[in-house]
Design a protein around this motif. Structure first.
Motif, PDB file in Angstrom:
ATOM      1  N   ASN A  10      -0.220  11.363   7.326  1.00 46.96           N
ATOM      2  CA  ASN A  10      -1.079  10.753   5.373  1.00 46.96           C
ATOM      3  C   ASN A  10      -1.666  11.403   3.984  1.00 46.96           C
ATOM      4  OD1 ASN A  10      -4.098  11.923   6.426  1.00 46.96           O
ATOM      5  ND2 ASN A  10      -4.195  10.542   7.918  1.00 46.96           N
ATOM      6  N   HIS A  11      -2.141  10.512   3.580  1.00 44.58           N
ATOM      7  CA  HIS A  11      -2.567  11.811   2.469  1.00 44.58           C
ATOM      8  C   HIS A  11      -3.406  10.473   1.179  1.00 44.58           C
ATOM      9  CE1 HIS A  11      -1.584  14.565  -0.777  1.00 44.58           C
ATOM     10  NE2 HIS A  11      -1.945  12.951  -1.606  1.00 44.58           N
ATOM     11  N   PRO A  12      -4.514  10.860   1.076  1.00 37.71           N
ATOM     12  CA  PRO A  12      -5.089  10.323   0.255  1.00 37.71           C
ATOM     13  C   PRO A  12      -4.750   9.501  -1.542  1.00 37.71           C
ATOM     14  CG  PRO A  12      -5.705  12.089  -0.790  1.00 37.71           C
ATOM     15  CD  PRO A  12      -5.105  12.535   0.881  1.00 37.71           C
ATOM     16  N   LEU A  13      -4.616   8.259  -1.574  1.00 38.54           N
ATOM     17  CA  LEU A  13      -4.281   7.349  -2.540  1.00 38.54           C
ATOM     18  C   LEU A  13      -5.636   7.303  -4.404  1.00 38.54           C
ATOM     19  CD1 LEU A  13      -2.780   4.312  -1.083  1.00 38.54           C
ATOM     20  CD2 LEU A  13      -1.971   6.148  -1.876  1.00 38.54           C
ATOM     21  N   VAL A 132      11.951  -2.238  10.229  1.00 32.79           N
ATOM     22  CA  VAL A 132      11.700  -0.221  10.439  1.00 32.79           C
ATOM     23  C   VAL A 132      10.048  -0.176   9.543  1.00 32.79           C
ATOM     24  CG1 VAL A 132      12.695   1.173   8.428  1.00 32.79           C
ATOM     25  CG2 VAL A 132      10.914   1.938   9.802  1.00 32.79           C
ATOM     26  N   VAL A 133       9.345  -0.298  10.170  1.00 33.47           N
ATOM     27  CA  VAL A 133       7.610  -0.073   9.292  1.00 33.47           C
ATOM     28  C   VAL A 133       7.284   1.082   8.455  1.00 33.47           C
ATOM     29  CG1 VAL A 133       5.336   0.071   9.268  1.00 33.47           C
ATOM     30  CG2 VAL A 133       6.496  -1.790  11.273  1.00 33.47           C
ATOM     31  N   ALA A 134       7.462   1.363   7.308  1.00 33.49           N
ATOM     32  CA  ALA A 134       8.031   2.290   6.539  1.00 33.49           C
ATOM     33  C   ALA A 134       7.108   3.612   6.428  1.00 33.49           C
ATOM     34  CB  ALA A 134       8.977   2.166   5.318  1.00 33.49           C
ATOM     35  N   LEU A 135       5.984   2.727   5.746  1.00 37.31           N
ATOM     36  CA  LEU A 135       4.951   3.266   4.701  1.00 37.31           C
ATOM     37  C   LEU A 135       3.179   2.629   5.703  1.00 37.31           C
ATOM     38  CD1 LEU A 135       5.371   4.533   1.563  1.00 37.31           C
ATOM     39  CD2 LEU A 135       4.881   5.773   3.849  1.00 37.31           C
ATOM     40  N   GLU A 136       2.380   2.629   6.035  1.00 35.98           N
ATOM     41  CA  GLU A 136       1.044   2.048   6.387  1.00 35.98           C
ATOM     42  C   GLU A 136       0.139   2.463   4.757  1.00 35.98           C
ATOM     43  OE1 GLU A 136      -1.342   1.230  10.345  1.00 35.98           O
ATOM     44  OE2 GLU A 136      -1.538   3.014   9.136  1.00 35.98           O
ATOM     45  N   LEU A 137      -0.384   1.876   4.296  1.00 35.23           N
ATOM     46  CA  LEU A 137      -1.532   1.684   3.320  1.00 35.23           C
ATOM     47  C   LEU A 137      -3.000   1.223   4.100  1.00 35.23           C
ATOM     48  CD1 LEU A 137      -0.145   0.326   0.180  1.00 35.23           C
ATOM     49  CD2 LEU A 137       0.461   2.569   0.550  1.00 35.23           C
ATOM     50  N   TYR A 138      -3.480   2.298   4.131  1.00 34.35           N
ATOM     51  CA  TYR A 138      -4.949   1.661   5.212  1.00 34.35           C
ATOM     52  C   TYR A 138      -6.268   2.579   4.311  1.00 34.35           C
ATOM     53  CZ  TYR A 138      -5.308   6.690   7.125  1.00 34.35           C
ATOM     54  OH  TYR A 138      -4.940   7.709   7.162  1.00 34.35           O
ATOM     55  N   ARG A 139      -7.572   1.242   4.312  1.00 31.04           N
ATOM     56  CA  ARG A 139      -8.412   1.984   4.167  1.00 31.04           C
ATOM     57  C   ARG A 139      -9.302   1.560   5.401  1.00 31.04           C
ATOM     58  NH1 ARG A 139     -11.350  -2.620   0.135  1.00 31.04           N
ATOM     59  NH2 ARG A 139     -10.086  -4.497   1.588  1.00 31.04           N
ATOM     60  N   ARG A 140     -10.200   3.499   4.317  1.00 31.93           N
ATOM     61  CA  ARG A 140     -11.205   4.352   5.810  1.00 31.93           C
ATOM     62  C   ARG A 140     -12.194   4.700   4.839  1.00 31.93           C
ATOM     63  NH1 ARG A 140      -9.449   7.839  10.110  1.00 31.93           N
ATOM     64  NH2 ARG A 140      -8.150   4.947  10.078  1.00 31.93           N
ATOM     65  N   GLN A 141     -13.477   3.871   5.470  1.00 35.65           N
ATOM     66  CA  GLN A 141     -14.390   4.610   4.929  1.00 35.65           C
ATOM     67  C   GLN A 141     -14.491   4.534   3.235  1.00 35.65           C
ATOM     68  OE1 GLN A 141     -15.318   8.439   6.040  1.00 35.65           O
ATOM     69  NE2 GLN A 141     -16.402   7.941   8.573  1.00 35.65           N
TER      70      GLN A 141
END
Length: 683
Positions: A10-13, A132-141
């Motif tokens: 993962n990597h921060p946006l 295919v599920v390529a990427l996932e953008l997800y919210r964390r804290q």
């Protein structure tokens, strides 16, 4: 700095408004699902797809394409959404590939709105999967991150959506496939017309409308690069452009880069001249791209001086694409500047003739010095107009020459001349480039300025290396044996370049040399061991190679049409295939000629390409039987020749083949590395 992710990383946006760019070798479907904190998709209204491309905070493409841009505003998503999954799928029921293992690995990049790349991910390891599920953008804290997923599904969209927890998965998958099929049907007619905003503008003079530009040129769109050029106005005349593709003088517009910096292709160029407007060299094979990363900026220019040129100063997602587009822009600028100059000269001559006719038609001007003075004044006006046009052309040529001096050293191996130092550090590439250099193009007015002639890859048509007498001085001096030797050496150089720009194991070269006359020229290929098999000689060798390649074309065509690409025989070589045919048509019977015509017509679509080394006059005994074969191939010459005719602006471009410098070991160096990589790949 861009983060190159691997599966699970993962990597921060850094910002909320982003774009997700998808690049694939074949048209694919792109979509996205929204899910809550537990990963549940609440219903079909939480899925963005071609049939419903817009949701709050997310927008996807409306149809299948090789390149996609997905817009995402994370701040605009509903508060209940904690995850955005980016989905990719192969179109169902449209005759294309049915599994990701049969196409190039998709590349996905997350960028800011300014084009700066935040993170990228190449989805490798796929085989029988069609979604295919390529990427996932997800919210964390309270902060958003991106994670590389790469989870494939052999059951396609229906299985993927079921795994996302959507009860209506099968119905929605059918809706998406139907929307994609309708979108593809609508998109076949023609690409969107190129607007004036898409033209490359610089200080080059705007073309003056001349007699050869009065009216609107045909706007053709062809997915295949038309045959290369013959003598202007003759049966084999063509259209020129940096992509090295042209037409055969039979009404087909060029496709490729001059027509094709395509080809075909690029490698597809469709020049058009509108009434009173600039020449349009739009490239329908390349769809308009997303706002690219900002190109390199030139040093500030001195007051009153043009800006200093910079390599890569064009639009594109990568340096390779920016350089390709910059070369194309240079070709366009040279074409326009030369058209403007020729039009101005024609106008000056027409005006002088009119003024002289007026003087001669008045009997009074024939007496005394009035007539002489009027003639001198008309000639002076003519010289003044021509001198101004030449000054403008020279200014444009100086700027283009300066740009060429910056661009040439920066070109990657696929675009570079053989004497470019980039070949000294050559390494076998990991992926196929977008285009290949086959030579250079220049005009009589451009003196020492040449534009690289690029064709798009994979090749969309075969090549014909003409060993006959061309229109150039060099060709008229060389005897027939010397012309054949030069033609075969040119074919070997082109084959070596093709081998060099493909990854190990992705390109195979066969040689048919019925009489063995090309053994000396073929030495670089045979001595390094890069050929798929020793050169075929004699009637038995010719029949064996042609039968094998014809069978390969038949098998792949049947598999694709039947939607069973994964059922091909396991021993079938899936690499692109090139067959070099020397001294055609000597040593070929009617059956072999028919097979060659079949390979020329049907082979490129399934990865089999033809390179003929032949003198057309030698084939005259066959009459019109071989005419369709010549017209289907891109004609190149082993010596400089002005056979690339451009009917849209009236230019006859001189083609200069890409030669290996005398005494250079670059070909041996490159082919040795190709052979070593091939042996390692086979192990």
């Amino acid at each position: 700095m861009t983060a190159e992710l691997v599966r699970g990383q993962n990597h921060p946006l850094p910002e909320a408004r982003i774009e997700i760019r998808v690049s694939a070798g074949k048209p694919i479907v792109a979509g996205a699902t929204l899910s809550d904190e537990q990963g549940a998709v609440h219903g079909v209204e939480w899925v963005a797809h071609p049939g419903s491309p817009t949701l709050p905070g997310i927008e996807v493409s409306k149809q299948a394409a090789a390149d996609h841009r997905l817009a995402c505003d994370l701040d605009a998503l509903p508060e209940s959404v904690h995850r955005v999954s980016v989905l990719l799928a192969l179109p169902s029921g449209v005759g294309g590939p049915v599994r990701f293992g049969a196409v190039a690995a998709p590349f996905v990049a997350v960028t800011g709105l300014d084009g700066s790349e935040v993170a990228s991910y190449t989805i490798t390891g796929l085989d029988a999967e069609s979604a295919v599920v390529a990427l996932e953008l997800y919210r964390r804290q309270g902060a958003w991150k991106v994670r590389a997923i790469g989870q494939g599904y052999a059951g396609g969209l229906a299985e993927l959506l079921t795994d996302q927890g959507l009860p209506q998965a099968h119905q929605l998958a059918g809706t998406i496939n139907e929307a994609v099929a309708q979108g593809l049907a609508r998109s076949v007619a023609a690409p969107p017309p190129r607007t004036a905003d898409g033209d490359r503008s610089r200080q080059a003079a705007t073309p003056v409308r001349g007699q050869d530009q009065g009216g609107t040129a045909p706007q053709g769109v062809h997915g295949q690069v038309p045959p290369q050029h013959g003598h202007p106005g003759g049966q084999t005349s063509g259209s020129a452009g940096p992509s090295g593709a042209g037409t055969t003088g039979h009404g087909a517009p060029p496709s490729g880069y001059p027509s094709g910096p395509g080809q075909a292709d690029p490698s597809a160029v469709t020049p058009s001249a509108g009434v009173g407007g600039p020449v349009n060299y739009s490239h329908p094979g390349r769809q308009p791209a997303a706002p690219p990363p900002p190109p390199p900026t030139a040093p500030p220019a001195q007051p009153g001086q043009p800006a200093q040129p910079v390599a890569g100063d064009a639009t594109g997602w990568s340096m390779e694409e920016r350089l390709y587009n910059q070369v194309w822009g240079m070709f366009e600028d040279l074409a326009r500047s030369a058209a403007a100059y020729r039009s101005a000269v024609d106008f000056a001559e027409s005006r002088m003739e009119q003024e002289l006719d007026k003087v001669l038609s008045d009997p009074r001007s024939r007496i005394g010095g009035q007539g002489d003075a009027a003639r001198e004044a008309a000639r002076a006006k003519h010289s003044q107009l021509v001198d101004r046009a030449r000054e403008s052309l020279d200014r444009d040529l100086a700027q283009l020459t300066a740009e060429s001096e910056v661009v040439e050293p920066a070109l990657p191996p696929a675009f570079a001349r053989w004497d470019n130092p980039v070949w000294q550090g050559y390494r076998v590439p990991m992926e196929v480039p977008m285009a290949l250099r086959l030579g250079d193009l220049h005009l009589p007015e451009s003196a020492g300025l040449s534009i690289p002639m690029l064709v798009r890859l994979p090749l969309e048509r075969g090549l014909w290396i003409d060993s006959g007498r061309a229109g150039s001085v060099d060709a008229s001096i060389a005897d027939s044996d010397e012309r054949r030797r030069l033609a075969m050496e040119t074919a070997v150089a082109h084959a070596a370049r093709l081998l060099a720009v493909y990854p190990a194991g992705d390109y195979a070269v066969h040689v048919i040399d019925p009489g063995g006359s090309g053994a000396t020229a073929l030495a670089p290929l045979t001595s390094t061991g890069v050929l798929a098999a020793p050169p075929a000689v004699g009637a038995a060798g010719v029949n064996e190679v042609l039968a094998g390649l014809t069978q390969r074309v038949d098998l792949v065509q049947m598999a694709i049409r039947g939607g069973a690409a994964d059922s091909l025989p396991p021993d079938l070589d899936t690499a692109e295939q090139l067959v070099i045919v020397n001294d055609f048509p000597h040593g070929f019977d009617d059956r072999a000629v028919t097979q060659l015509r079949y390979l020329a017509d049907e082979g490129p679509a399934v990865g089999v390409h033809l390179m003929l080394v032949a003198d057309r006059e030698d084939a005259s005994a066959y009459g019109p039987l071989l005419d369709p074969l010549w017209r289907s191939l891109l004609r190149l010459t082993p010596v400089p020749d002005d056979h690339l005719a451009d009917p849209w602006v009236g230019h006859a471009w001189t083609y200069d083949p890409s030669r290996v410098p005398n005494g250079s070991q670059v070909l041996q160096h490159v082919l040795t590395q190709v052979a070593a990589a091939r042996r390692s790949w086979n192990r």
